[in-house]
Design a protein around this motif. Structure first.
Motif, mmCIF file in Angstrom:
data_model
loop_
_atom_site.group_PDB
_atom_site.id
_atom_site.type_symbol
_atom_site.label_atom_id
_atom_site.label_comp_id
_atom_site.label_asym_id
_atom_site.label_seq_id
_atom_site.Cartn_x
_atom_site.Cartn_y
_atom_site.Cartn_z
ATOM 1 N N GLN A 256 -2.766 5.143 8.333
ATOM 2 C CA GLN A 256 -2.541 4.208 7.684
ATOM 3 C C GLN A 256 -2.628 2.868 8.193
ATOM 4 O O GLN A 256 -2.815 1.507 7.283
ATOM 5 C CB GLN A 256 -1.269 4.697 7.378
ATOM 6 C CG GLN A 256 -1.022 6.242 6.509
ATOM 7 C CD GLN A 256 0.904 6.645 7.317
ATOM 8 O OE1 GLN A 256 1.422 5.731 8.014
ATOM 9 N NE2 GLN A 256 1.018 7.496 6.003
ATOM 10 N N THR B 186 -11.802 4.702 -1.286
ATOM 11 C CA THR B 186 -11.198 5.340 -0.772
ATOM 12 C C THR B 186 -10.411 5.115 -0.133
ATOM 13 O O THR B 186 -9.069 4.842 1.007
ATOM 14 C CB THR B 186 -12.457 6.462 0.180
ATOM 15 O OG1 THR B 186 -13.562 5.789 1.525
ATOM 16 C CG2 THR B 186 -13.081 7.438 -0.283
ATOM 17 N N GLY B 187 -11.093 3.091 0.376
ATOM 18 C CA GLY B 187 -10.153 1.850 1.756
ATOM 19 C C GLY B 187 -10.075 2.201 2.898
ATOM 20 O O GLY B 187 -9.796 2.089 3.391
ATOM 21 N N ASP C 124 -7.699 -3.135 6.380
ATOM 22 C CA ASP C 124 -9.020 -3.354 5.398
ATOM 23 C C ASP C 124 -8.483 -4.089 4.858
ATOM 24 O O ASP C 124 -9.024 -4.999 4.836
ATOM 25 C CB ASP C 124 -9.078 -2.036 4.783
ATOM 26 C CG ASP C 124 -9.754 -1.045 5.638
ATOM 27 O OD1 ASP C 124 -10.608 -1.031 6.479
ATOM 28 O OD2 ASP C 124 -9.588 0.344 5.223
ATOM 29 N N LEU D 192 0.884 -0.736 -0.264
ATOM 30 C CA LEU D 192 0.182 0.217 -0.031
ATOM 31 C C LEU D 192 0.960 1.111 -0.041
ATOM 32 O O LEU D 192 0.738 2.478 -0.562
ATOM 33 C CB LEU D 192 -0.852 0.348 1.120
ATOM 34 C CG LEU D 192 -2.250 -1.373 1.364
ATOM 35 C CD1 LEU D 192 -2.878 -1.015 2.577
ATOM 36 C CD2 LEU D 192 -2.866 -1.347 -0.313
ATOM 37 N N HIS E 46 -4.431 -3.194 -7.265
ATOM 38 C CA HIS E 46 -4.896 -1.580 -6.558
ATOM 39 C C HIS E 46 -5.626 -0.522 -7.320
ATOM 40 O O HIS E 46 -5.394 -0.506 -8.391
ATOM 41 C CB HIS E 46 -3.565 -1.227 -6.379
ATOM 42 C CG HIS E 46 -2.470 -2.247 -5.611
ATOM 43 N ND1 HIS E 46 -1.849 -0.997 -4.184
ATOM 44 C CD2 HIS E 46 -1.512 -2.601 -6.013
ATOM 45 C CE1 HIS E 46 -1.463 -2.182 -3.503
ATOM 46 N NE2 HIS E 46 -0.805 -3.033 -4.875
ATOM 47 N N PRO F 261 -4.186 2.733 -2.064
ATOM 48 C CA PRO F 261 -5.293 2.026 -1.852
ATOM 49 C C PRO F 261 -5.636 0.705 -2.740
ATOM 50 O O PRO F 261 -5.105 0.646 -4.099
ATOM 51 C CB PRO F 261 -6.584 2.933 -1.585
ATOM 52 C CG PRO F 261 -5.367 4.196 -2.002
ATOM 53 C CD PRO F 261 -4.275 4.455 -2.824
ATOM 54 N N GLU G 228 -5.963 1.071 6.759
ATOM 55 C CA GLU G 228 -6.312 0.633 5.213
ATOM 56 C C GLU G 228 -5.980 -0.656 5.963
ATOM 57 O O GLU G 228 -5.600 -1.644 4.594
ATOM 58 C CB GLU G 228 -5.002 1.804 4.582
ATOM 59 C CG GLU G 228 -6.282 3.008 4.909
ATOM 60 C CD GLU G 228 -5.393 3.825 4.304
ATOM 61 O OE1 GLU G 228 -4.409 3.621 3.922
ATOM 62 O OE2 GLU G 228 -6.072 5.105 3.983
#
Length: 370
Positions: free
Chosen positions: A332, A358-359, A338, A191, A223, A196, A335
């Motif tokens: 960060q 947007t992640g 996620d 990432l 990505h 993202p 993410e």
């Protein structure tokens, strides 16, 4: 420079090998207190840091919060969220080892609490300062590979026997398994390099007899930038692949071998100003080229930049003093979580998980059977 006093919660692998040595190697930081009840670990810490104090529990740190400037949480994964929350509520800045939490939602809740209190909350993603990662970032910045199409990253080991402990536990509360352990590193790197994630697909297995948590996992990320990342974490790899294989429109880069800093720290070496650190021999340099395998002499050797784990705590020190930015934010880290949550779901349900653009959430907007 005013000295900042650090309280370290936990003196196992993370605390003794990574955090304590790097804290004490950082100008302006001093290891003040170690939280551990284990007498053997106390003896080890006292031998390495004669002036360090000890506490039996984190609660002792909160009660004397006015004596400390930073809390570092290097305890088992399941304790990260409650301890980070308690430290922030005691109005103490915090560094948390990865993964900061078991879910992205928890990471964002901690980030919101830190912002509300005006406190630093940083996540120890030390492998952003691996020698191979720093070298690859420099190549990408120079445009040496052209437009990147595929990124392959492997963090593989050959450990056919279980070691035991919470990292191999199948209890979800422990947040064990390689996806959340080594996967936290390779996903964070992907990432950081390519932005993202839009889609996530994963395969996760328990290979070793008696294994209760994943020990062989593959994660594919598409990505939003269009780059595809293929990430492998395994404890059951009998023949190790390249650490990085990066393919671009004009050239590729292949690099074997792990960054030497962890091994050096385990052996007792310590970074010191003006002394070589994080360097490796020419025989391990990666190769850049096109049309031929590096194993048959293809490509040009690329000098590996020195690894620099000390840079993380130097940046934390600057951030605490208001002269620099937080090197790794909790948002960060969220993410990354996620993607880890999506990967776990993908492997369990046999689907490709599509993340919101947007992640910002691991909830799927579309699910595709595979």
């Amino acid at each position: 420079m005013t000295t900042l006093r650090v309280g370290l919660v936990g003196y196992g692998l993370a605390g003794s090998v990574f955090h304590a040595p790097l804290i004490t190697a950082t100008e302006g930081l001093v290891l003040d207190t170690v939280v551990t009840r284990d007498e053997e670990r106390r003896a080890q810490a006292r031998a390495a840091y004669p002036d360090v104090r000890f506490a039996d529990s984190p609660d002792e740190l909160w009660r004397r919060a006015d004596e400390l400037d930073l809390i570092v949480i290097a305890s088992p994964n399941k304790t990260h969220v409650p301890l980070a929350r308690a430290a922030l509520e005691a109005r103490l800045p915090v560094v948390v080892d990865k993964p900061v939490a078991g879910t992205a939602a928890e990471a964002r809740e901690l980030a919101a609490l830190a912002e509300e209190r005006g406190l630093l909350l940083s996540v120890f993603q030390n492998r952003r300062w691996d020698n191979d990662f720093l070298t690859l970032r420099a190549l990408l910045a120079d445009g040496a590979l052209g437009e990147i199409q595929r990124f392959e990253s492997r963090y593989e080991r050959w450990r056919p026997q279980l070691k035991g402990g919470w990292r191999e536990s199948g209890d979800p509360q422990e947040i064990g398994g390689l996806l959340y352990d080594l996967g936290s590193h390779v996903v964070d790197q992907a990432l950081t390099l390519f932005g993202p994630a839009a889609q996530v697909y994963a395969e996760s297995d328990l290979r070793r007899p008696g294994a209760a948590a994943d020990d062989d996992t593959f994660v594919a990320i598409t990505h939003a930038s269009g780059v595809r990342s293929h990430l492998y974490v395994s404890a059951t790899t009998a023949q190790l692949g390249p650490r990085f294989r990066v393919l671009g429109s004009s050239a590729g880069f292949v690099k074997y071998g792990l960054d030497p800093q962890e091994a050096a720290l385990r052996e007792g070496a310590r970074p010191a100003p003006g002394e070589p650190w994080g360097e490796e021999g020419e025989e391990l340099w990666g190769r850049l080229g096109a049309g031929e395998s590096p194993l048959t002499g293809g490509g040009t050797p690329v000098r590996t930049l020195p690894g620099d784990y000390p840079a993380y705590y130097a940046a934390v020190s600057d951030a605490l003093r208001g002269t620099g930015d937080n090197p790794v934010t909790a948002l960060q880290a969220a993410e990354t979580l996620d993607v880890l949550e999506a990967a776990r779901r993908s492997a369990r349900e046999g689907i490709t998980v599509t993340l919101r653009p947007t992640g910002a959430s691991a909830h799927a907007t579309e699910e595709q059977p595979v």
